[in-house]
Design an enzyme around this catalytic site. Structure first.
Site: not given
Ligand code: GLC
Ligand code: MG
Length: 561
Positions: A113, A215, A277, A340-341
């Site tokens: 990540d 990310d 993402e 995980h979100d």
């Molecule tokens: C992404 C991650 C999340 C995190 C955010 C800030 O959305 O998946 O878990 O809190 O970025 O880094």
């Protein structure tokens, strides 16, 4: 439909299955109650021991590790304080090298990540930057003077709630953060920042990692004039993130240029993958831009179609069709149910009219994910049917990044979906032997029922269903890269679709209900089929094209063309 792929060009990230590990709660080797890299190494054989006929392995091809760098863990690692080191919690660089070589020996790729939209506010870059307005790193972050009334510089918000601007006493200026105030956004417009990030990227590629999951990769660049975002027509709460058009703080044209540059670097190395993402208000169409005009940006662009879908066949099929239609030629789709979100799918899909059978939902969603055209991502524990732990006492909450909005409303906590992996029915579900320490998050009470050890022994368990599906994918070219085609135009109770190459056809039949009669709209020749995976029919048996399904049947059939 009809997009397929040249088998000669098969790539591991297109045909493989990728497994997301949340390192804090996957496996703890030293009994401190927190997962670590040695813990993951001990579990590699469970993920894939390299034997295609293994009795104990899930059979995945790659691991995506949520962040493992040094971090104060305000956002559980998504707030990096040193990109060149492993968090003490997880181990050392030596442990990481061992994880890499042990994984590679088993044919498992490792994806990191990469959290470079922002750093932790405890990163040395930010500490230096916040000292004064004229130090060498003073422009490494987005610093702006207060508005004339002393307030925030513009209306940009934090995705986690509240304004995106936090005041710094020393500089008498505000800095911008898309997420928590402890996660200041880097200024990608500054050439030194870019250079520093590309050094990080090369450091890990040189070390041998097989790729990155970027990310928050749609918010790297910001408008250089820091213009106000327009508020959506009719919106009453202007301070709600979703009520703004994110014209100036998200998905800027430069953002695509930056991802192209990262991709160029990735392409200098052999066989590495770039995943990201995309995070564009769930607008699938916009997200496909992240493949690049010439497929020169992300290899795989995450969008949230299944996470935002209800458990309803017509809706799920519509999402698949949309993705089939708009994934650019030469690009490759990807899907996930959980990460995980968000709440786990077996916790999300509970309010539906057709879901009297939770195991049926788990089997059906596994089958959809693993038999449609695109790279499937599994989130740890999904394969044993883990659900959210909704009873975490407030003093044990670890997700400290989410901020209360002005209205006092809290976004749903993310910890429920991050509880320890359930390995067996020992203390702490086998996650940690530490008897006197609390695990990072409380273990879900259902661990005596749902755990790896128990499910491996039970022929009819969800885990064994996943293992069969993954194996079937591995052995079937139609499932790996064949065209997808639906056989039912308006699915109410059933889904029926094919995956097809010149040589092979796979037929997937899913019953969401008690309705037995299968009515197919597209012509399909009345050939016989071999049962590949099924929760109702005998695997390996040759059967006629079914006209009736069992309640909640999930069957994957195949034939040579
Ligand atoms: C992404 C991650 C999340 C995190 C955010 C800030 O959305 O998946 O878990 O809190 O970025 O880094
Ligand atoms: Mg530990």
């Amino acid at each position: 439909m009809g997009k397929s792929r040249n088998p000669n060009a098969e790539k591991w990230w297109e045909t493989g299955v990728i497994y997301q590990i949340y390192p804090l709660t996957f496996a703890d080797s030293d009994g401190d109650g927190i997962g670590d890299l040695q813990g993951i190494i001990k579990k590699l054989d469970y993920l894939n021991d390299g034997d295609p006929d293994s009795e104990i392995s899930l059979g995945i091809d790659a691991i995506w590790l949520s962040p493992i760098n040094q971090s104060p863990m305000i956002d559980n690692g998504y707030d990096v304080s040193d990109y060149y080191d492993i968090s003490d919690t997880f181990g050392s660089l030596e442990d990481f090298d061992l994880l890499l070589s042990e994984s590679h020996q088993r044919g498992i790729k490792i994806i990191l990540d990469l959290v470079v939209n922002h750093t932790s506010n405890q990163h040395s870059w930010f500490i230096a930057s916040s000292q004064s307005k004229d130090n060498p790193k003073s422009n490494w972050y987005h610093w702006q003077d207060p508005a004339p009334d002393g307030g925030v510089p513009n209306n940009w918000l934090s995705y986690f709630g509240g304004t995106g601007w936090t005041f710094n006493e020393v500089r008498q200026q505000y800095y911008y953060h898309t997420f928590n105030e402890n996660q200041p956004d880097l200024n990608w417009g500054h050439s030194d920042v870019k250079r520093a990030i590309f050094q990080v990227i090369r450091f890990w590629l040189d070390r041998g990692v097989d790729g990155f999951r970027l990310d928050a990769s749609s918010v790297y660049s910001k408008d250089k004039y820091y213009r106000y975002n327009p508020v959506k027509f009719g919106a009453t709460d202007k301070n709600n993130y979703n009520n703004q058009h994110h014209l100036y703080d998200k998905n800027q044209p430069e953002n695509h240029h930056l991802i192209r540059e990262i991709r160029n670097t990735i392409d200098e190395y052999e066989d590495r993958v770039l995943i990201g993402e995309t995070f564009i208000d769930n607008r699938l169409y916009d997200s496909t831009m992240f493949y690049g005009v010439n497929n020169d940006e992300l290899h795989l662009a995450f969008t949230f179609e299944f996470p935002f879908s209800p458990w309803y066949p017509g809706y799920l099929q519509r999402e698949i069709i949309k993705k089939e239609l708009i994934t650019p030629e030469g690009a490759w789709p990807t899907y996930f149910l959980d990460n995980h979100d968000i709440p786990r799918h077996l916790s999300r899909w509970i309010e539906c009219s057709l879901c009297t059978n939770p195991l049926g939902i788990a089997q059906a969603s596994a089958a959809i994910l693993l038999t449609i055209r695109g790279t499937p991502f599994l989130y740890y524990g999904q394969e044993i049917g883990m659900v959210d732990n909704l009873d975490i006492p407030p003093d044990q909450i670890k997700d400290k990044a989410i901020i209360k909005s002005d209205s006092g409303e809290l976004p749903p906590p993310r910890d429920g979906a991050r509880t320890p992996m359930q390995w067996n029915d020992d203390v702490n579900a086998g996650f940690s032997f530490g008897k006197d320490v609390d695990p990072w998050l409380p273990v879900n009470e259902n661990y005596t029922e749902k755990n790896v050890e128990k499910e491996l022994k039970d022929r009819h368990s969800l885990l064994n269903f996943y293992r069969q599906l993954i194996k079937a994918r591995k052995n079937s070219e139609a499932l790996r890269f064949g065209r997808w085609n639906s056989l039912i135009h308006y699915p109410y109770e059933h889904l029926a679709y094919t995956r097809k190459t010149e040589a092979e056809t796979v037929l997937v039949l899913i019953n969401f209900s008690y309705e037995k009669d299968l009515t197919i709209d597209e012509y399909i020749a009345p050939y016989t089929w071999e049962v590949l995976v099924s929760n109702e029919r005998e695997v390996g048996k040759i059967i006629d094209l079914p006209s009736k399904l069992y309640p909640f049947e999930v069957s994957v059939l195949r034939r040579d063309n």
